[in-house]
Design an enzyme around this catalytic site. Sequence first.
Site, mmCIF file in Angstrom:
data_model
loop_
_atom_site.group_PDB
_atom_site.id
_atom_site.type_symbol
_atom_site.label_atom_id
_atom_site.label_comp_id
_atom_site.label_asym_id
_atom_site.label_seq_id
_atom_site.Cartn_x
_atom_site.Cartn_y
_atom_site.Cartn_z
ATOM 1 N N CYS A 165 -12.037 -13.945 -18.598
ATOM 2 C CA CYS A 165 -10.729 -14.535 -18.948
ATOM 3 C C CYS A 165 -10.831 -15.997 -19.351
ATOM 4 C CB CYS A 165 -9.761 -14.389 -17.792
ATOM 5 S SG CYS A 165 -9.601 -12.704 -17.221
ATOM 6 N N HIS A 173 -3.968 -19.478 -18.208
ATOM 7 C CA HIS A 173 -4.291 -18.054 -18.345
ATOM 8 C C HIS A 173 -3.187 -17.255 -17.640
ATOM 9 C CE1 HIS A 173 -6.079 -14.213 -18.174
ATOM 10 N NE2 HIS A 173 -6.517 -14.290 -16.940
ATOM 11 N N ASN A 183 -1.806 -9.322 -18.117
ATOM 12 C CA ASN A 183 -3.032 -10.116 -18.202
ATOM 13 C C ASN A 183 -3.900 -9.557 -19.333
ATOM 14 O OD1 ASN A 183 -5.534 -11.281 -17.901
ATOM 15 N ND2 ASN A 183 -5.665 -10.943 -15.680
HETATM 16 O O1 UT7 Z 1 -7.797 -12.606 -14.991
HETATM 17 C C1 UT7 Z 1 -8.242 -12.678 -13.681
HETATM 18 C C2 UT7 Z 1 -8.028 -11.345 -13.081
HETATM 19 N N1 UT7 Z 1 -7.461 -11.193 -11.831
HETATM 20 C C3 UT7 Z 1 -6.500 -11.907 -11.206
HETATM 21 O O2 UT7 Z 1 -6.043 -12.927 -11.608
HETATM 22 C C4 UT7 Z 1 -6.005 -11.312 -9.944
HETATM 23 C C5 UT7 Z 1 -5.679 -12.315 -8.898
HETATM 24 N N2 UT7 Z 1 -5.009 -11.650 -7.788
HETATM 25 C C6 UT7 Z 1 -3.745 -11.235 -7.842
HETATM 26 O O3 UT7 Z 1 -3.066 -11.435 -8.829
HETATM 27 C C7 UT7 Z 1 -3.172 -10.585 -6.610
HETATM 28 O O4 UT7 Z 1 -4.086 -10.657 -5.560
HETATM 29 C C8 UT7 Z 1 -2.748 -9.101 -6.834
HETATM 30 C C9 UT7 Z 1 -1.518 -9.056 -7.730
HETATM 31 C C10 UT7 Z 1 -3.887 -8.327 -7.462
HETATM 32 C C11 UT7 Z 1 -2.364 -8.478 -5.520
HETATM 33 O O5 UT7 Z 1 -1.346 -9.203 -4.880
HETATM 34 P P1 UT7 Z 1 -1.473 -9.610 -3.349
HETATM 35 O O6 UT7 Z 1 -0.233 -10.304 -2.992
HETATM 36 O O7 UT7 Z 1 -2.766 -10.372 -3.194
HETATM 37 O O8 UT7 Z 1 -1.517 -8.203 -2.664
HETATM 38 P P2 UT7 Z 1 -2.638 -7.569 -1.729
HETATM 39 O O9 UT7 Z 1 -3.861 -7.275 -2.509
HETATM 40 O O10 UT7 Z 1 -2.756 -8.428 -0.530
HETATM 41 O O11 UT7 Z 1 -1.951 -6.194 -1.358
HETATM 42 C C12 UT7 Z 1 -0.750 -6.135 -0.617
HETATM 43 C C13 UT7 Z 1 -0.350 -4.683 -0.461
HETATM 44 C C14 UT7 Z 1 -1.499 -3.759 -0.074
HETATM 45 O O12 UT7 Z 1 -0.983 -2.841 0.868
HETATM 46 P P3 UT7 Z 1 -1.353 -2.988 2.436
HETATM 47 O O13 UT7 Z 1 -2.844 -2.910 2.489
HETATM 48 O O14 UT7 Z 1 -0.824 -4.342 2.804
HETATM 49 O O15 UT7 Z 1 -0.636 -1.864 3.045
HETATM 50 C C15 UT7 Z 1 -1.798 -3.007 -1.356
HETATM 51 O O16 UT7 Z 1 -2.303 -1.712 -1.124
HETATM 52 O O17 UT7 Z 1 0.162 -4.177 -1.714
HETATM 53 C C16 UT7 Z 1 -0.452 -2.922 -2.008
HETATM 54 N N3 UT7 Z 1 -0.535 -2.752 -3.452
HETATM 55 C C17 UT7 Z 1 0.465 -2.193 -4.172
HETATM 56 N N4 UT7 Z 1 1.657 -1.695 -3.835
HETATM 57 C C18 UT7 Z 1 2.438 -1.226 -4.837
HETATM 58 C C19 UT7 Z 1 -1.525 -3.101 -4.296
HETATM 59 N N5 UT7 Z 1 -1.199 -2.799 -5.558
HETATM 60 C C20 UT7 Z 1 0.015 -2.229 -5.506
HETATM 61 C C21 UT7 Z 1 0.882 -1.723 -6.505
HETATM 62 N N6 UT7 Z 1 2.070 -1.233 -6.116
HETATM 63 N N7 UT7 Z 1 0.564 -1.724 -7.813
#
Ligand code: UT7
Length: 311
Positions: A112, A236, A266
């Site tokens: 990215c 980004h 993204n």
């Molecule tokens: O270009 C660079 C590429 N990547 C990035 O920039 C990604 C950077 N990270 C992020 O943007 C965030 O970490 C995410 C958007 C990927 C995730 O958000 P988060 O607030 O960090 O959530 P998390 O990973 O802590 O997950 C929270 C919960 C989990 O459930 P449990 O384990 O707490 O029960 C996930 O399983 O949300 C759940 N979850 C979802 N729920 C509904 C993960 N994806 C989804 C989804 N829909 N699509």
Amino acid sequence: MNAGIIGIGRYLPEQIVTNHELEQRMDTTDEWIRTRTGIEERRIASDEVDTSRMAIEAAKTAIAGAGVDPAEIGMILVATVTPDKGFPSVASMIQQEVGAVNAAAMDLSAACAGFMYGLATAKQFIEGGVYSHILVVGVEKLSKITDWEDRNTAVLFGDGAGAAVVSEVSEGRGILSIELGTDGRGGKYLFQDGPYIAMNGREVFKFAVRQMGESAENVLKKAGLTKEDIDLLVPHQANIRIMESSRNRLELPEHKMSKTVHKYGNTSSASIPISLVEELEKGKIRDDDLIVMVGFGGGLTWGAIAMRWGK
Ligand code: UT7
């Protein structure tokens, strides 16, 4: 001599996939996606439209806008992690299609942050007097390496391309300062090994929040400027929460940060040039505006550029 952008273009696939459509396909909700990422919809390219096709369309617009004869382009740099094939490069495919018969061509892999790496490289060749015009492209068809069964990643990404012609510009304008970096220890948090993207979202998030703010401040300092001088921050577009944290750190009002993540998701290396075009079309970038661009991604890599807009 200063290198800057003299022409820019983008390509976005026609097909829009909304969060509501994803709700039908996997265990997710529009509410979760919007509140955790800021994304409302994304563009997905059809099977017929591969990475090179998107890149060529964006490149043609950028070259036409620059008013440059394709034969005068000395180099084509394409930032992508989703090339059509292992080789030839996407850059070679563009070279042939746009008639850049005198251009050297290569792809670069910095995820990215790739468009920042491309602009920074182009600057060296222009200011070193080696080439007069360089085409820099950020393009991704992430949908082809997305696991549509994995809700952790499938909701995040989109397809698209952005391209810029980098050439000599008048004094005081163009790329004022750059910062590029890599921390290979974090490679394990975001990678493709096999068919699909794998990501530890929380780790990438923490890195991004820290790095975006730091890199933006570093390029300002290198250019002898302060955050008060910024006219537009173009981060980004990965996650609105990451973007907002950099905006707050730089104490910028909402209108001084480009936001396209809600419409396109993204798009990796394409997100910054796509956003530049969007802001130009809205009339939000004018000559002599100070633009600060910051990217981060797999590697882990990062890159930031402070640029005074205009030819
Ligand atoms: O270009 C660079 C590429 N990547 C990035 O920039 C990604 C950077 N990270 C992020 O943007 C965030 O970490 C995410 C958007 C990927 C995730 O958000 P988060 O607030 O960090 O959530 P998390 O990973 O802590 O997950 C929270 C919960 C989990 O459930 P449990 O384990 O707490 O029960 C996930 O399983 O949300 C759940 N979850 C979802 N729920 C509904 C993960 N994806 C989804 C989804 N829909 N699509």
